[in-house]
Design a protein around this motif. Structure first.
Motif, PDB file in Angstrom:
ATOM      1  N   UNK A  42       0.827  -1.206   0.000  1.00 21.32           N
ATOM      2  CA  UNK A  42       0.000   0.000   0.000  1.00 21.32           C
ATOM      3  C   UNK A  42       0.861   1.254   0.000  1.00 21.32           C
ATOM      4  N   UNK A  43       2.056   1.131   0.515  1.00 18.18           N
ATOM      5  CA  UNK A  43       2.961   2.278   0.580  1.00 18.18           C
ATOM      6  C   UNK A  43       3.667   2.466  -0.756  1.00 18.18           C
ATOM      7  N   UNK A  44       4.270   1.396  -1.263  1.00 15.61           N
ATOM      8  CA  UNK A  44       5.128   1.556  -2.434  1.00 15.61           C
ATOM      9  C   UNK A  44       4.361   1.717  -3.735  1.00 15.61           C
ATOM     10  N   UNK A  45       3.052   1.458  -3.734  1.00 13.39           N
ATOM     11  CA  UNK A  45       2.269   1.680  -4.939  1.00 13.39           C
ATOM     12  C   UNK A  45       1.593   3.045  -4.953  1.00 13.39           C
ATOM     13  N   UNK A  46       1.887   3.844  -3.943  1.00 14.45           N
ATOM     14  CA  UNK A  46       1.275   5.156  -3.817  1.00 14.45           C
ATOM     15  C   UNK A  46       2.382   6.219  -3.798  1.00 14.45           C
ATOM     16  N   UNK A  47       2.104   7.357  -4.373  1.00 14.76           N
ATOM     17  CA  UNK A  47       3.070   8.457  -4.352  1.00 14.76           C
ATOM     18  C   UNK A  47       3.228   8.945  -2.918  1.00 14.76           C
ATOM     19  N   UNK A  79      11.226   4.671  -9.176  1.00 17.11           N
ATOM     20  CA  UNK A  79       9.833   4.573  -9.632  1.00 17.11           C
ATOM     21  C   UNK A  79       9.168   5.945  -9.621  1.00 17.11           C
ATOM     22  N   UNK A  80       9.374   6.715  -8.546  1.00 15.08           N
ATOM     23  CA  UNK A  80       8.769   8.049  -8.451  1.00 15.08           C
ATOM     24  C   UNK A  80       9.280   8.979  -9.544  1.00 15.08           C
TER      25      UNK A  80
END
Length: 192
Positions: free
Chosen positions: A64-69, A98-99
């Motif tokens: 949930x953290x790494x798939x969200x900005x 990724x960002x």
């Protein structure tokens, strides 16, 4: 601190470490004979991070953290991310790469500038050296012209995909199409 070989196996490695610690704790309790020694050893208590979660809990919630900005993280997610990135600094590096890609596509830039930014991003991915990102770069290289074309007018094929989904749903509703010309007529009258 655990260094991971593959991003998909990170969670399983953390779970395996905790299971090993539980087995060792049980073996230690089993080895003693008196109740006082068992009480001295105590019950199994998992290692908790400063936010109160165990490592497996943090790993289960990492998606949930790494798939969200990171600009959209709440305070709890920020704290969880800080712990996660401290445990796995290479994961933080991958997240930042990724960002950068997300920001390239969100920034309103001309095709020439976008091509330059993507080339810089490719170099960072090569330096990072992870197979997952290398597959993304390979896909970008194979479809370079259409990807750069996105930066011309920032148009995608989303409307065509949406219309295609409507046609499929319409066809499914009637359990197939027997008369194609009548089906095309109905589509034309409904969606024109």
């Amino acid at each position: 601190m655990v260094e991971v070989r593959s991003w998909s196996s990170t969670r399983w490695e953390v779970l395996a470490q905790e299971n090993k610690a539980i087995r060792e704790h049980r073996a230690k309790r089993k080895a003693v004979h008196t109740r006082a020694e068992k009480d001295l050893i105590g019950e199994w208590e998992p290692e908790r991070m400063e936010n109160g979660e165990t490592k497996p809990q943090i790993m289960a919630r990492r998606r949930h953290i790494i798939l969200m900005h990171k600009t959209k993280w709440n305070a709890q997610q920020q704290e969880r991310a800080a712990i996660l990135f401290r445990m796995f600094p290479r994961l933080e590096e991958a997240y930042n790469i990724y960002l950068e890609l997300v920001d390239i596509f969100n920034r309103k830039s001309k095709p020439a500038e976008a091509r330059l930014n993507l080339a810089r991003w490719y170099n960072k991915v090569e330096t990072f050296g992870d197979d997952g990102f290398n597959k993304v770069v390979e896909t970008f290289e194979n479809h370079n012209a259409t990807i750069i074309n996105y930066f011309e007018d920032r148009l995608t094929n989303a409307s065509a995909e949406s219309f295609n989904a409507k046609i499929k749903a319409f066809r499914t509703q009637f359990r197939g199409v027997a008369d194609i010309s009548f089906f095309m007529y109905r589509l034309a009258t409904l969606y024109s």
